[in-house]
Design a protein around this motif. Structure first.
Motif, PDB file in Angstrom:
ATOM      1  N   PHE A  40      12.256 -42.312 -64.224  1.00  0.00           N
ATOM      2  CA  PHE A  40      12.339 -43.756 -64.289  1.00  0.00           C
ATOM      3  C   PHE A  40      10.950 -44.379 -64.207  1.00  0.00           C
ATOM      4  N   LEU A  41      10.088 -43.815 -63.369  1.00  0.00           N
ATOM      5  CA  LEU A  41       8.727 -44.315 -63.214  1.00  0.00           C
ATOM      6  C   LEU A  41       7.783 -43.126 -63.214  1.00  0.00           C
ATOM      7  N   SER A  42       6.544 -43.391 -63.541  1.00  0.00           N
ATOM      8  CA  SER A  42       5.585 -42.300 -63.679  1.00  0.00           C
ATOM      9  C   SER A  42       5.434 -41.521 -62.392  1.00  0.00           C
ATOM     10  N   ALA A  43       5.170 -40.249 -62.524  1.00  0.00           N
ATOM     11  CA  ALA A  43       5.016 -39.371 -61.368  1.00  0.00           C
ATOM     12  C   ALA A  43       3.657 -38.702 -61.424  1.00  0.00           C
ATOM     13  N   ALA A 214       6.097 -43.335 -53.894  1.00  0.00           N
ATOM     14  CA  ALA A 214       5.586 -44.563 -53.280  1.00  0.00           C
ATOM     15  C   ALA A 214       4.066 -44.577 -53.388  1.00  0.00           C
ATOM     16  N   GLY A 215       3.495 -45.774 -53.407  1.00  0.00           N
ATOM     17  CA  GLY A 215       2.042 -45.889 -53.443  1.00  0.00           C
ATOM     18  C   GLY A 215       1.435 -45.702 -54.814  1.00  0.00           C
ATOM     19  N   ILE A 216       2.147 -46.124 -55.861  1.00  0.00           N
ATOM     20  CA  ILE A 216       1.598 -46.114 -57.219  1.00  0.00           C
ATOM     21  C   ILE A 216       1.256 -47.548 -57.598  1.00  0.00           C
ATOM     22  N   THR A 225      -2.283 -45.028 -50.486  1.00  0.00           N
ATOM     23  CA  THR A 225      -1.011 -44.895 -49.756  1.00  0.00           C
ATOM     24  C   THR A 225      -0.002 -44.014 -50.490  1.00  0.00           C
ATOM     25  N   TYR A 226      -0.442 -43.292 -51.501  1.00  0.00           N
ATOM     26  CA  TYR A 226       0.489 -42.523 -52.335  1.00  0.00           C
ATOM     27  C   TYR A 226       1.264 -41.486 -51.528  1.00  0.00           C
ATOM     28  N   GLU A 227       2.577 -41.485 -51.742  1.00  0.00           N
ATOM     29  CA  GLU A 227       3.478 -40.475 -51.173  1.00  0.00           C
ATOM     30  C   GLU A 227       4.378 -39.972 -52.298  1.00  0.00           C
ATOM     31  N   PRO A 228       4.311 -38.698 -52.636  1.00  0.00           N
ATOM     32  CA  PRO A 228       5.192 -38.207 -53.706  1.00  0.00           C
ATOM     33  C   PRO A 228       6.649 -38.228 -53.272  1.00  0.00           C
ATOM     34  N   GLN A 536       2.617 -52.524 -57.763  1.00  0.00           N
ATOM     35  CA  GLN A 536       3.406 -51.366 -58.160  1.00  0.00           C
ATOM     36  C   GLN A 536       3.894 -51.614 -59.585  1.00  0.00           C
ATOM     37  N   PRO A 537       4.206 -50.564 -60.322  1.00  0.00           N
ATOM     38  CA  PRO A 537       4.725 -50.767 -61.679  1.00  0.00           C
ATOM     39  C   PRO A 537       6.023 -51.553 -61.638  1.00  0.00           C
ATOM     40  N   SER A 538       6.227 -52.403 -62.613  1.00  0.00           N
ATOM     41  CA  SER A 538       7.461 -53.184 -62.676  1.00  0.00           C
ATOM     42  C   SER A 538       8.655 -52.240 -62.816  1.00  0.00           C
ATOM     43  N   HIS A 539       9.686 -52.509 -62.038  1.00  0.00           N
ATOM     44  CA  HIS A 539      10.900 -51.703 -62.163  1.00  0.00           C
ATOM     45  C   HIS A 539      11.827 -52.267 -63.239  1.00  0.00           C
TER      46      HIS A 539
END
Length: 619
Positions: A40-43, A214-216, A225-228, A536-539
């Motif tokens: 759904f969102l970049s990883a 989180a944290g993108i 703050t990135y958390e995979p 954050q990227p738009s959902h």
């Protein structure tokens, strides 16, 4: 080193288990899985097996009434049968209840079934949340014109509309109480974590879900703050996301679960909660209306109505529900709701009061004919994710709880018979997943199935013939036919396809808000407590193959209806000559309306970072 919050919490639970089970270890293996879904969102994680994996016997996606009921019933069965299963609930809201919105006149039959040993569930709810379940004392149903009204005697109303024995409650507070009970029984509940995608096996079986990273930043790059996200894998994954859940939609699409059913139709519910002087409260007063402002003639095909409920100690719950199969693109549901409050039979309920909360959410209205296949290898659909709402009864919470009970009993029976050691004992999940088809049979043979089957043609009758004939057919179906009619009213169009070109209608002029009884949208939006991290990227993203729709179709043909149907002001068109769509994703209250009513359904609604969105307390 920064650790994932899941890991910290899990480590604490692990320590407790070690002590309880004589220092037996519970490893958290890193397992490679087949990935066939689109993120759904970049990883940013370059390799999928760099993510941590957490195994469970049962994973429940969604902390609403269906998911929590399933978790409670599973743990009750564990206690009764002396067999332990690990049960986890994840919820994208910041806390249990923060994304829950409902009318809510509550039918208690399912909650009594879930807690049969609870002497008085209303007292337990009050002790835990200070929220009062108020027995219904007066039940009115009005047909409104713009200046007057007509009361339909209760004896002429369908039995399913009678509210004897029901309660006015806050469903969000009920869920908080259910969440507390679940945790007391040993359910692991993780609020603030979004299910970003479904994990698929090689044979199209569901292995679990991956939580959203989180944290993108807006630039799709990791921040400090990135958390995979984590892989949450389970022997059975129960999807209880509510209406139009993103994971549920992806599963139904991939497995064609709704291939043999009618397209689901939806309604948009918009709601306010008011505090009024105690002396003006009518405890347990319930009022529903049809007619003005949504229906202006006997053959008007706009489906919907309003509700107004008094709850102790001094709250008024009020709202409007409109079927999203409406035709006129100039209809503004939010402004119709504000206009309704000015009616002479309505406005007196708010005198001397203050609006303290606002929100909106879509609900299923397709009923029996729109139910999808409920099970698949590795999981099942619960509650409003499946479509268990009775639109004639104007209730769905009791059906959701019942679906959780039936799902839990079906799952427990199978998982405790399998020749596989429970995850709670071995810490591992095998590769093979089973489909538990007994759940669908249970639901259709339960009182939920009976309720929905009896009124299976009523929504289509409104769409087929209009307001007054549809109302007459609803009475006939619920009072006399009771599901015995041999015919079926078919419906083959999605709600987005029902919108007609703007040149067939005149633009609607709505009165300006007065700031006392009626409010502009952004003022009310503040009362929802909505918050998203701006960076954050738009959902909310335009689907790749539909980039031309906003400018060439939505604006030119339908006069940009997304500017009017969104109850949070997310969509705007800016510019003098060349109009450009602007998406204010930070305003989103997660109602899911845009994914349903957009021309060609051009918006892909995905999950934002966990904990974002509305912060409902009394809904």
């Amino acid at each position: 080193l920064k650790q994932n919050p899941f890991t910290n919490y899990r480590n604490m639970l692990q320590s407790s288990r070690v002590l309880l089970r004589n220092l037996r270890s519970f490893p958290l293996p890193r397992v490679r899985y087949s990935r066939t879904s689109t993120r759904f969102l970049s990883a940013p994680a370059e390799k999928d097996d760099e993510r941590e994996s957490m195994p469970f016997d049962v994973l429940i996606v969604g902390g609403g009434p269906a998911g929590l009921a399933a978790s409670v019933r599973l743990k009750q069965l564990c206690s009764e049968k002396d067999f332990d299963l690990s049960v986890c609930v994840i919820e994208k809201g910041s806390e249990i209840g923060s994304h829950i919105l409902s009318g809510n006149v509550f039918d208690p039959k399912a909650i009594k079934e879930l807690f049969p040993d609870e002497e008085d569930w209303t007292e337990a709810l009050k002790d835990a949340t200070e929220s009062v379940a108020t027995p219904v004392t007066e039940d009115k149903f009005l047909i409104l014109s713009d200046e007057s009204s007509f009361t339909i005697p209760n004896v002429l109303l369908p039995p399913q509309l009678h509210n004897d024995g029901n309660y006015v409650i806050s469903l969000g507070q009920l869920c908080r109480w259910m969440g507390e009970r679940a945790e007391e029984m040993g359910v692991e509940i993780y609020p603030g974590f979004s299910a970003g995608e479904v994990m698929w096996g090689k044979d199209d079986d569901v292995l679990g879900i991956t939580t959203r990273d989180a944290g993108i930043g807006k630039d799709d790059k990791p921040k400090d703050t990135y958390e995979p996200g984590m892989h949450l894998v389970a022997r059975q994954t129960l999807f209880a996301e509510g209406a139009r859940g993103s994971c549920t939609q992806s599963i139904m699409s991939k497995l064609n679960l709704n291939g043999d059913s009618h397209p689901q139709t939806y309604g948009l519910g918009i709601k306010e909660v008011w505090e009024i002087p105690v002396e003006k409260l009518k405890p347990g007063f319930v009022q529903h209306t049809l007619g003005w402002p949504l229906q202006s003639s006997p053959l008007d095909k706009t489906f919907g109505g309003t509700f107004l409920y008094h709850q102790e100690p001094n709250l008024v719950h009020c709202g409007l529900v409109i079927g999203l199969d409406y035709e006129n693109p100039y209809i503004n549901p939010y402004k119709e709701f504000q206009r309704w409050k000015t009616h002479s039979d309505v406005k007196g309920h708010f005198e001397g009061g203050e609006c303290i909360s606002y929100g909106a959410r879509v609900l299923n209205e397709g009923g029996w004919h729109a139910l999808p296949k409920l099970t698949f290898k590795g999981g099942m659909l619960l509650g409003c994710a499946a479509g268990f709402l009775n639109a004639v009864k104007i209730k769905g919470s009791h059906c959701a709880i019942k679906s959780g009970i039936e799902a839990a009993e079906s799952v427990f029976e199978v998982l405790t018979k399998e020749e596989v050691e429970a995850v709670v004992d071995c810490g591992e999940v095998g590769e093979e997943r089973v489909e538990i088809g007994d759940y669908e049979k249970r639901m259709k043979e339960s009182w939920v199935g009976k309720e929905l089957f009896e009124v299976r043609n009523t929504h289509a009758a409104f769409q087929k013939w209009g307001f007054v004939p549809g109302l007459m057919y609803s009475g006939l179906a619920a009072q006399i036919l009771k599901g015995r009619e041999p015919w079926t009213f078919t419906h083959h169009k999605a709600d987005s396809e029902m919108t007609k070109p703007a040149d067939q209608f005149q633009e609607i002029k709505y009165p300006a808000p007065d700031g006392v009884l009626t409010f502009d949208l952004l003022t009310n939006l503040q009362r929802s407590g909505t918050y998203h991290d701006d960076d954050q990227p738009s959902h909310l993203r335009i689907k790749h193959n539909l980039n031309n729709i906003p400018k060439e179709i939505s604006m030119q043909v339908y006069a940009a209806p997304e500017q009017r149907f969104c109850p949070a002001g997310v969509y705007e068109y800016h510019g003098e000559e060349t109009k450009k769509l602007v998406i204010n994703a930070q305003n989103c209250i997660h109602c899911k309306c845009c994914s349903i009513k957009m021309p060609y359904e051009y918006i892909d609604w995905t999950v934002p970072e966990g904990g974002g969105g509305p912060q409902y307390q009394l809904m």
